[in-house]
Design a protein around this motif. Structure first.
Motif, PDB file in Angstrom:
ATOM      1  N   ILE A  61       9.746  17.693 -18.960  1.00 47.58           N
ATOM      2  CA  ILE A  61       9.340  18.480 -17.790  1.00 47.58           C
ATOM      3  C   ILE A  61       9.497  17.613 -16.549  1.00 47.58           C
ATOM      4  O   ILE A  61       9.017  16.472 -16.526  1.00 47.58           O
ATOM      5  N   GLN A  62      10.173  18.131 -15.546  1.00 48.48           N
ATOM      6  CA  GLN A  62      10.328  17.380 -14.300  1.00 48.48           C
ATOM      7  C   GLN A  62       8.957  17.048 -13.732  1.00 48.48           C
ATOM      8  O   GLN A  62       8.047  17.878 -13.746  1.00 48.48           O
ATOM      9  N   HIS A  64       7.527  16.655 -10.857  1.00 46.40           N
ATOM     10  CA  HIS A  64       6.915  17.487  -9.821  1.00 46.40           C
ATOM     11  C   HIS A  64       6.468  18.843 -10.389  1.00 46.40           C
ATOM     12  O   HIS A  64       5.440  19.382  -9.977  1.00 46.40           O
ATOM     13  N   ASP A  65       7.238  19.368 -11.339  1.00 48.83           N
ATOM     14  CA  ASP A  65       6.843  20.633 -11.978  1.00 48.83           C
ATOM     15  C   ASP A  65       5.572  20.432 -12.788  1.00 48.83           C
ATOM     16  O   ASP A  65       4.671  21.287 -12.785  1.00 48.83           O
ATOM     17  N   ARG A  68       2.622  20.362 -10.509  1.00 51.32           N
ATOM     18  CA  ARG A  68       2.230  21.739 -10.142  1.00 51.32           C
ATOM     19  C   ARG A  68       1.372  22.368 -11.246  1.00 51.32           C
ATOM     20  O   ARG A  68       0.367  23.024 -10.969  1.00 51.32           O
TER      21      ARG A  68
END
Length: 229
Positions: A61-62, A64-65, A68
């Motif tokens: 998972i990136q 920044h994602d 969030r």
């Protein structure tokens, strides 16, 4: 009876980094939870960590994602981001998404511990904001709107005071240009306006505005007010 250890969730896909953090933080009395990817990290949130260390470069998972998603489940848990040297855009994006601070790899354990303490102090300060802020010779009475350096009262313009108030409310935390502009002007997006007021504020509260002790510059990112004593 010993105090309950503070749980720290370390999210990093590099075993040597996790080992370094586990060893360094355990000696300081922290209880370490580990996740090597974003999926495991989201599952670990159920353990109720009091603080999260997040590497932005994860395999599934990136970063920044994932940040969030973490903020969607827990708005208040402090998050300190680990990023590669020179990735200013990534740091700014993470801070704007709700990270509390960042560290650039490679980092020193003493610096990391200081950032973790500052993030935890900031959370406590937000939960029960103190009416008088003190850091060194600087004191700010948020109720009476009185600013002093040593025993000398400082007269600020309304906008200078608003800037200082926002910095005080988040003392120890790095605030991005974008965040400060949004807090102070709503519509303005040119960081030059902010730089002008920071310069004016420093002229009034710093002994040497060219070498500030209170309002610190985070190059390419924003500003940080020195943490409370």
């Amino acid at each position: 009876m010993n105090a309950t250890p503070i749980k720290v969730l370390v999210i990093d896909d590099e075993p040597p980094i996790r080992k370094l953090l586990r060893m360094g933080l355990s000696t300081q009395g922290y209880d370490i939870l580990e996740a090597s990817n974003g999926k495991n990290a989201l599952e670990m949130l159920a353990e109720g960590p009091a603080l999260i260390i997040l590497d932005l470069g994860l395999p599934d998972i990136q970063g920044h994602d994932l940040l969030r998603m973490i903020r969607g489940r827990n708005e208040s848990v402090p998050v300190v981001v680990l990023s590669s040297r020179g990735d200013e855009a990534g740091k700014v994006q993470a801070l704007d998404l709700g990270a509390d601070d960042y560290l650039t790899k490679p980092f020193g354990m003493d610096e990391l511990l200081a950032r973790l303490r500052a993030a935890l102090r900031h959370q406590l300060q937000v939960q029960g904001e103190r009416p008088v802020f003190r850091s060194g010779d600087l004191s700010v009475d948020l109720v009476r709107r009185i600013v002093k350096v040593a025993d000398r009262e400082i007269k600020l313009s309304p906008k200078e005071y608003d800037l200082l108030r926002v910095l005080v409310q988040h003392a120890g935390k790095v605030l991005t240009h974008r965040f400060l502009l949004k807090e102070l002007w709503d519509e303005l997006t040119d960081a030059q306006y902010l730089r002008v007021y920071v310069r004016q504020l420093r002229q009034k509260i710093e002994a040497d505005p060219e070498r500030p002790q209170f309002v610190l510059t985070e190059t390419g990112i924003g500003y940080r007010l020195r943490a409370a004593d």
